[in-house]
Enzyme design. Structure first.
Site, PDB file in Angstrom:
ATOM      1  N   GLY A 112       7.390   4.006   3.607  1.00  0.00           N
ATOM      2  CA  GLY A 112       7.803   5.345   4.363  1.00  0.00           C
ATOM      3  C   GLY A 112       9.397   5.100   4.765  1.00  0.00           C
ATOM      4  N   ALA A 113       9.968   6.049   5.304  1.00  0.00           N
ATOM      5  CA  ALA A 113      11.236   5.946   5.760  1.00  0.00           C
ATOM      6  C   ALA A 113      11.600   4.906   6.737  1.00  0.00           C
ATOM      7  CB  ALA A 113      11.672   7.274   6.415  1.00  0.00           C
ATOM      8  N   PHE A 114      10.652   4.577   7.422  1.00  0.00           N
ATOM      9  CA  PHE A 114      10.865   3.341   8.349  1.00  0.00           C
ATOM     10  C   PHE A 114      10.280   2.009   8.119  1.00  0.00           C
ATOM     11  CE2 PHE A 114      12.142   7.363  10.372  1.00  0.00           C
ATOM     12  CZ  PHE A 114      13.273   7.089  11.045  1.00  0.00           C
ATOM     13  N   VAL A 161       4.132  -0.724   3.930  1.00  0.00           N
ATOM     14  CA  VAL A 161       2.780  -1.236   4.547  1.00  0.00           C
ATOM     15  C   VAL A 161       2.051  -1.886   3.456  1.00  0.00           C
ATOM     16  CG1 VAL A 161       0.438  -0.098   5.274  1.00  0.00           C
ATOM     17  CG2 VAL A 161       2.526   1.020   5.598  1.00  0.00           C
ATOM     18  N   ASP A 169       6.106  14.448  11.875  1.00  0.00           N
ATOM     19  CA  ASP A 169       6.158  14.035  10.201  1.00  0.00           C
ATOM     20  C   ASP A 169       4.890  14.228   9.636  1.00  0.00           C
ATOM     21  OD1 ASP A 169       7.846  13.060   8.070  1.00  0.00           O
ATOM     22  OD2 ASP A 169       7.186  10.989   8.164  1.00  0.00           O
ATOM     23  N   LEU A 197       0.900  -1.264  -0.112  1.00  0.00           N
ATOM     24  CA  LEU A 197       0.029   0.021   0.053  1.00  0.00           C
ATOM     25  C   LEU A 197       0.796   1.305  -0.014  1.00  0.00           C
ATOM     26  CD1 LEU A 197      -2.583  -1.056   2.626  1.00  0.00           C
ATOM     27  CD2 LEU A 197      -2.913  -0.980   0.156  1.00  0.00           C
ATOM     28  N   GLY A 198       2.046   1.121   0.402  1.00  0.00           N
ATOM     29  CA  GLY A 198       2.892   2.327   0.473  1.00  0.00           C
ATOM     30  C   GLY A 198       4.026   1.976   1.087  1.00  0.00           C
ATOM     31  N   LYS A 244       1.951  -2.588   8.911  1.00  0.00           N
ATOM     32  CA  LYS A 244       3.281  -1.883   8.724  1.00  0.00           C
ATOM     33  C   LYS A 244       4.402  -2.607   9.204  1.00  0.00           C
ATOM     34  CE  LYS A 244       5.988   2.422   9.632  1.00  0.00           C
ATOM     35  NZ  LYS A 244       5.715   3.823  10.451  1.00  0.00           N
TER      36      LYS A 244
END
Length: 676
Positions: A28-30, A33, A142, A25-26, A48
């Protein structure tokens, strides 16, 4: 959904959650997902994955997850359902938002009318205001369009804002009105405040600044086709420096900060008010920005909500400021201490304990998987681990060597030993939990003699004359001599570390005026220094590397002044006292699940007095005094549930001394994976 049995395309988390690794789904930096399914709730979920690449990173992730767990539910925050450790990663199972990110909604529904856009602003402000007003305030740090999701249900066609991704959040321990300062650099550059770029201390005002830029981007979307805080002219020029950085440069040079908000003659009175509010939110100096509560209240007024409007009973179609949703998605009017996770009273274990147990179990499974083809015992041990084992037992056993033998000097049952099973039915049923379980057919074997067939991890398999074999908790067995009497008059099944303590009577000897028994110490981290200082003081073993930089508890002192230390990773070594640093007690430290603790070595009568109205006293608890354990859960009324000496007891917090936090425990555990 991919088949749950295919490890390449599906991950099973716990009993009910299945994650499809092909539906990302996506990212990020960490973390990444993925989409999944919760078969118990029968709902789609998002998960996640926070991949752990080193032991320190594991501790940071653990800290983040504990922050997430503290967040109460709110209609404009993504609900958090569960947390797991799997495949060297933490997994956060959360609410699935079927409308995607904020920009996707703008792309799919352009042009978005002003009323809808402002209502999205109001809902986002409600979430941020809620986080900032908690008893333990949370600064997101963030905020960006990619962290603002939307969800639509069949009950209401109007989508609801859901703020997500707290990967850079940090819990503030004091009231924000006292200007709690944070100094770590975090956040997405385009939406970062000037003070973040300056690496200066900052407050919750960074979230207000980010919100202002997001709102500006929503207004400018029709001009540039993206939610970014740039006008059409700036966007077309390609000179897209972060506004916070430009403002910082202006402040340092003494020049006026650029005016990012452009008023137009076509603006109606509401849009004019909105732009004026945004202008206040993106002031250069943090002290000049309004608080999130004021931003939220002004947006409520602009959207037509009266100041004294009552809280609606549903989070859809109304003001959701004070509406909390349970993990199942239902509306709740519970108090602010309601959380996303089940209580320890219900589950018996809190999150910190569960994650550490899963981490150790995963590492042991990986090691045993490599060996099971060669050794039948490893395969049996692997099966036993997967059935569930106490965390303290796993910690003691995780340093398995290739021979799969127990540590030298450890009191143990051997194959062929004669044993007698206890006659205490109630005790047997209680102690069999996590030790093979209880079967009523076992009752007829209480008090009977048998022979040890095999010991697997924490369970002893006993064979009886009729050919039946049962798995027992060692606490239920007494080793017998050839004439049928008990060996030493007591059970031989004391855990390794408890036995070692009882062997030495000079526990209170002080080392060079610095250390005494039960002192908490930190072992030096520099390997070369430790190797040098260990000469003539127990020597050096390469496996000691796993203990460098972690905590331990002084067990005893030998005649030469060298110190025997029980390390929190389950190992124990004799150290030169010169490489040990005493850790003083922190009176303000709170005990949490997963923490490594010492049950204080007080007298039985003192312990009984402290236990009054705090779990009370039970036969056998005296054997826990002076021993280490793991906190399984923190209960109401200053009580903690602790796993110690193959039992689980409820203790008064005053009887428990903190040795190491769960994050420190995870660092020690992960050193076995990353440290060598």
């Amino acid at each position: 959904m991919a088949a749950a049995s295919d490890p390449e395309c599906s991950v099973q988390l716990g009993k009910y959650v299945y994650i499809n690794m092909f539906t990302k789904l996506g990212q990020g930096a960490f973390g990444v997902v993925y989409r999944g399914m919760d078969t118990k709730r029968n709902i789609d979920v998002a998960a996640k994955q926070l991949e752990i690449k080193d032991d320190k990173g594991g501790a940071d992730a653990m800290s983040e997850i504990k922050t997430l767990q503290k967040l109460p539910c709110h209609a404009n925050l993504v609900a958090l359902y569960d947390f797991h450790f799997f495949r060297s990663s933490f997994w956060v199972v959360m609410e699935f938002c079927n409308c995607g990110e904020l920009k996707k909604y703008f792309d799919d529904h352009k042009p978005v009318d002003q009323a809808t856009m402002m209502d999205f602003m109001r809902q986002t402000a409600a979430a941020v205001d809620f986080m900032h007003s908690l008893a333990e305030p949370v600064i997101h740090r963030d905020l960006k369009p990619g962290n603002i999701m939307l969800k639509q249900t069949s009950a209401d066609p109007k989508p609801v804002i859901k703020v997500t991704d707290f990967g850079l959040s940090k819990v503030a321990d004091v009231d924000l009105s006292k200007t709690f300062l944070m100094t770590t650099v975090a956040g997405t550059p385009c939406f970062m405040a000037p003070e973040q770029f300056a690496k200066e201390p900052y407050t919750a005002a960074v979230d207000v600044f980010a919100l202002g830029l997001i709102y500006l981007g929503m207004i400018y979307y029709e001009e540039i086709g993206d939610i970014l805080p740039f006008t059409k002219e700036t966007y077309s020029s390609g000179m897209l420096l972060p506004p916070g950085m430009i403002m910082l440069q202006s402040l340092k040079s003494g020049m006026l900060a650029p005016d990012l908000v452009q008023h137009k003659t076509a603006d109606d009175s509401v849009m004019t008010q909105l732009k004026e509010l945004i202008g206040q939110m993106i002031k250069v100096r943090a002290k000049d920005r309004p608080k999130s509560a004021l931003v939220h209240e002004k947006l409520r007024t602009m959207c037509g909500f009266s100041a004294d409007a009552s809280t609606p009973t549903t989070p859809h179609g109304g003001d959701t400021t004070d509406v909390k949703t349970t993990p199942g998605g239902a509306t709740s009017s519970s108090s602010s201490d309601s959380t996303n996770t089940t209580t320890s009273e219900e589950s018996g274990e809190d999150l910190g304990y569960q994650l550490l147990q899963q981490a150790v179990q995963q590492m042991m499974e990986e090691k045993l998987e490599e060996r099971k083809e060669k050794e039948k015992e490893s395969e049996d041990l692997l099966k036993q681990i997967r059935r569930g084992a106490p965390l303290l037992e796993l910690l003691m056993r995780q340093g398995l060597d290739e021979s799969s033998e127990e540590k030298e000097g450890e009191t143990k049952f051997k194959n062929g030993d004669r044993v007698r099973v206890t006659t205490d039915y109630a005790k047997a049923k209680e102690l069999q939990e996590n030790y093979g379980g209880w079967n009523e057919f076992m009752r007829s074997y209480l008090g009977k003699e048998g022979k040890v067939e095999r010991k697997i991890l924490h369970v002893v398999k006993v064979g009886f004359p009729d050919g039946q074999i049962w798995s027992f908790n060692p606490e239920l067995l007494t080793k017998l001599t050839e004439d049928g009497s008990a060996v030493g008059g007591t059970s031989p099944s004391e855990a390794a570390k408890e036995t070692k303590r009882d062997k030495n009577t000079s526990h209170d000897e002080i080392v060079r005026g610095l250390f005494k028994r039960f002192d908490v110490v930190q072992i030096a981290e520099e390997a070369e220094v430790v190797k040098l200082l260990q000469k003539g003081h127990g020597g050096w073993n390469e496996k000691m590397t796993l203990c460098l930089g972690i905590k331990g508890l002084i067990n005893r002192v030998d005649k030469d002044g060298d110190v025997f230390v029980e390390c929190i990773n389950g190992d124990d070594w004799t150290f030169n006292p010169e490489i040990l640093i005493k850790v003083e007690d922190d009176p303000n430290a709170e005990i949490e699940a997963g923490d490594f603790v010492l049950i204080k070595n007080v007298t039985k009568s003192e312990a009984q007095e402290l236990q009054r109205n705090h779990g009370e006293w039970a036969n056998g608890m005296e054997r826990s005094l002076g021993h280490t354990g793991i906190v399984k859960a923190v209960l109401k009324g200053d009580r903690v549930r602790v796993e110690v000496a193959r039992h689980v007891w409820i203790f008064n917090k005053k009887l428990v001394k903190l040795v190491a936090k769960s994050e420190e425990m995870l660092v020690a555990i992960l050193k076995r994976k990353f440290g060598m």
